[in-house]
Structures are given as C-alpha cells and as structure tokens.
Design an enzyme around this catalytic site. Structure first.
Site, short mmCIF file in Angstrom:
data_model
loop_
_atom_site.label_atom_id
_atom_site.label_comp_id
_atom_site.label_asym_id
_atom_site.label_seq_id
_atom_site.Cartn_x
_atom_site.Cartn_y
_atom_site.Cartn_z
N HIS A 1 0.85 -1.19 0.00
CA HIS A 1 0.00 0.00 0.00
C HIS A 1 0.89 1.24 0.00
O HIS A 1 1.70 1.44 0.91
CB HIS A 1 -0.89 0.00 1.24
CG HIS A 1 -1.78 1.21 1.34
ND1 HIS A 1 -2.71 1.54 0.38
CD2 HIS A 1 -1.85 2.19 2.27
CE1 HIS A 1 -3.33 2.64 0.73
NE2 HIS A 1 -2.83 3.06 1.88
N LYS B 1 -0.88 10.90 0.67
CA LYS B 1 0.10 10.31 -0.26
C LYS B 1 -0.21 10.66 -1.71
O LYS B 1 0.67 11.09 -2.46
CB LYS B 1 0.13 8.78 -0.09
CG LYS B 1 0.53 8.30 1.29
CD LYS B 1 0.63 6.80 1.38
CE LYS B 1 -0.69 6.12 1.16
NZ LYS B 1 -1.69 6.42 2.21
N ARG C 1 16.24 14.87 13.10
CA ARG C 1 16.46 16.26 12.71
C ARG C 1 17.80 16.48 12.03
O ARG C 1 17.98 17.44 11.28
CB ARG C 1 16.36 17.18 13.93
CG ARG C 1 14.99 17.15 14.60
CD ARG C 1 14.91 18.15 15.72
NE ARG C 1 15.06 19.52 15.25
CZ ARG C 1 15.04 20.59 16.04
NH1 ARG C 1 14.90 20.45 17.34
NH2 ARG C 1 15.18 21.79 15.52
N ASP D 1 -1.74 3.95 -4.80
CA ASP D 1 -2.55 3.11 -3.93
C ASP D 1 -1.97 1.71 -3.75
O ASP D 1 -1.70 1.28 -2.64
CB ASP D 1 -4.00 3.01 -4.43
CG ASP D 1 -4.88 2.30 -3.42
OD1 ASP D 1 -4.85 2.68 -2.24
OD2 ASP D 1 -5.59 1.35 -3.80
#
Length: 313
Positions: free
Chosen positions: A140, A161, A245, A179
């Site tokens: 997916h 997405k 980060r 998808d």
C-alpha cells in the site's frame, strides 16, 4: 506472480525473429527463467536434460552440430524437442541446421532467431523472464520517480500520499503507481515496483475522484516501472513523537531479501510535503555519490569545538 509467459510475449519483448511456428507462439508456455545451452545434449547425454527451459544455441553449438552426421544430429534434435520444451532460439543470425527445423516441425516447437550474440540474448531473455515470473508482493503506497530515484511513499490512509504525488507530478516528476504497488525482487540488491494493470497511470484524489495522469500531464509524467531506492513514510504530526532532525537515523525496511533505506516525515498543516520529499530524494542521491551533509555538519561542529577549546586555554 505469473505462472507462465507465452513464447509470443518473449518474441515481442526481446524482439526475436520467428523462423518456424508463428501460429504456435501463443500456446507455448515458459514456466522458468532459466535458459539452457544444450552442449552436452549434442553429444548424446540426456540424463539431466532440462526440457522445460528455452533452448539457446549459439556459435559453439551450431559449429559442433556441423561436425555430426545428419542421422546423429536428427536423432539428438528429436530428443531435444520434448512436448514441454517452449522454444528453440538461434543466436548471432546463424542458419539453423535442417535437422533442427525438421525435428521442431515434427514436435511443433517454435524456432526463433536473433541478430544478438549468445551472451546478449541470454541476458535479455533471463532478465525479462525473471521479472515476469518473479514472486510479487502488493504494498500500500505511491511510487514516484524523482530525479531518477524511485521513492515509495507510504503512510496511513488519508495522510496525503496521492495529493503529494500529484504535486510531484506537477513539478515534473513521474508517477509509477498509486494506492497499490506490485513489487518484485530483480536481484540481491534491487527491488522493482510497478502498477497493477488496472491502476496504470491513474491517481485517486479525494474530492475529485480518479484522474488519468498520462492524459492530463502527458506521457512524460508516467513510467511503467522503476527500482525502489528509498521509502518515505508520512506520519501525522505528534509532539510526543521524535523525528530525525540531523539525518543521523539509519531506519530501513526489508522487502523480500532487500534492505531499503527509509525516512519518516511528519505531516502538519503548512508543510509542503512534496518539496520535502523532493529534497530528500536529492539528498539520497548526494549520499549515494559520496556527499553526506550530516557528516559535513559534524566535521564543522567538531572543528569549531576544537578551535574554541584552543582559544579558551
């Protein structure tokens, strides 16, 4: 995973010439990606003959055949032409022996030819058949080609997405699948992703529905398949969750036997996720070419610490 590939598909995709059996191509099935070079068989040794493989004859095999008597060669060729043998291929634009054609006609096995060298056609056929017959896994997500980097975008349903993929397409990148992504392992280090046939070139945008990316943005906006180089996982922003980060993270995901680098990106109102993924792809390319911005930062920081330490003495 496909159980078989027709000889007709092999001819079309490898661009082989049909020397005999044009009407037989669609009915002959190939069930293995292994290709046989029947050298021992020409000497009469058939104890371990792999009859289910495509049989490839090159300069070595045809030269040996020329030294055989016609009766011996015909007998060997008849033994090679088993009911389960998909096809015989002659490389380097060589003339097939008459005995081979006779045996193939008797057993109704196609005979194919090519201008390519034996090594080249062997490689091309193996790569094509491995891709078609390989085990597949349906994931997916959305697969996009960004500056030549295959990026698999994953995340919970509704995280954005497809909308991110649409923005990336508008920025000149190419969509492979939305998808559902069909993934197979090409070799020990390479994963390939493609769209299921029913979803090719299509993108689902909530509130709009299904759009045809190739129709709206042109053929240059789509690709049929690409290697999966990087996984970008989209997560809804949460103050309780820590995100990398400095780029020191070494998160990965294993798909089949391949370890794929993975990064997680927080999704929050006001963040342009498409640009962030685009930058992540460029940073991935830079790292693969030997430039690591995180290492440069660490080196600069250590240099500054040493300099300050000297000044404070």
């Amino acid at each position: 995973m496909a159980d078989s590939v027709t000889v007709a598909d092999l001819v079309d995709n490898i661009r082989l010439d049909v020397l005999y059996g044009e009407d037989l191509l669609a009915d002959r099935k190939i069930t293995t990606s292994d290709i046989s070079r029947p050298g021992l068989e020409l000497t009469g040794y058939f104890n371990y003959y792999p009859a289910k493989r495509v049989q490839l004859l090159g300069i070595t095999e045809t030269s040996f055949a020329k030294g055989m008597t016609s009766d011996d060669l015909l007998q060997v060729m008849r033994q090679m032409c088993q009911p389960e043998t998909p096809a015989l291929v002659i490389s380097t634009q060589l003339e097939p022996p008459e005995e081979l054609l006779q045996a193939a006609q008797e057993s109704k096995i196609p005979v194919l030819g090519t201008k390519m060298t034996t090594s080249r056609v062997l490689s091309n056929m193996t790569n094509y058949l491995e891709g078609k017959l390989a085990e597949r896994q349906s994931l997916h997500g959305v697969l996009v080609d960004i500056y030549g980097v295959g990026v698999l975008i994953t995340g919970d349903s509704g995280v954005g997405k497809s909308e991110t993929a649409l923005e990336l397409v508008k920025r000149g990148h190419r969509l492979i699948a939305d998808d559902r992504v069909e993934v197979y392992q090409q070799d020990e280090q390479t994963l390939v992703g493609q769209a299921p046939a029913i979803l090719a070139h299509l993108l689902e945008i909530r509130g709009i529905g299904i759009i045809d990316v190739m129709n709206l943005f042109g053929a240059g906006a789509v690709r049929s398949e690409t290697d999966i180089d990087l996984i970008v996982h989209l997560e809804s922003w949460s103050p309780d969750k820590k995100f990398d980060r400095l780029g020191n993270g070494d998160e990965t995901q294993k798909i089949f036997d391949v370890i794929v680098p993975k990064i997680s990106i927080p999704v929050k109102t006001g963040r342009n996720i498409a640009i962030i993924i685009e930058a992540a792809s460029m940073n991935f390319r830079a790292r693969s070419m030997g430039y690591d911005a995180t290492k440069v930062f660490d080196d600069n920081l250590n240099r500054l610490i040493k300099q300050n330490s000297k000044n404070n003495k």
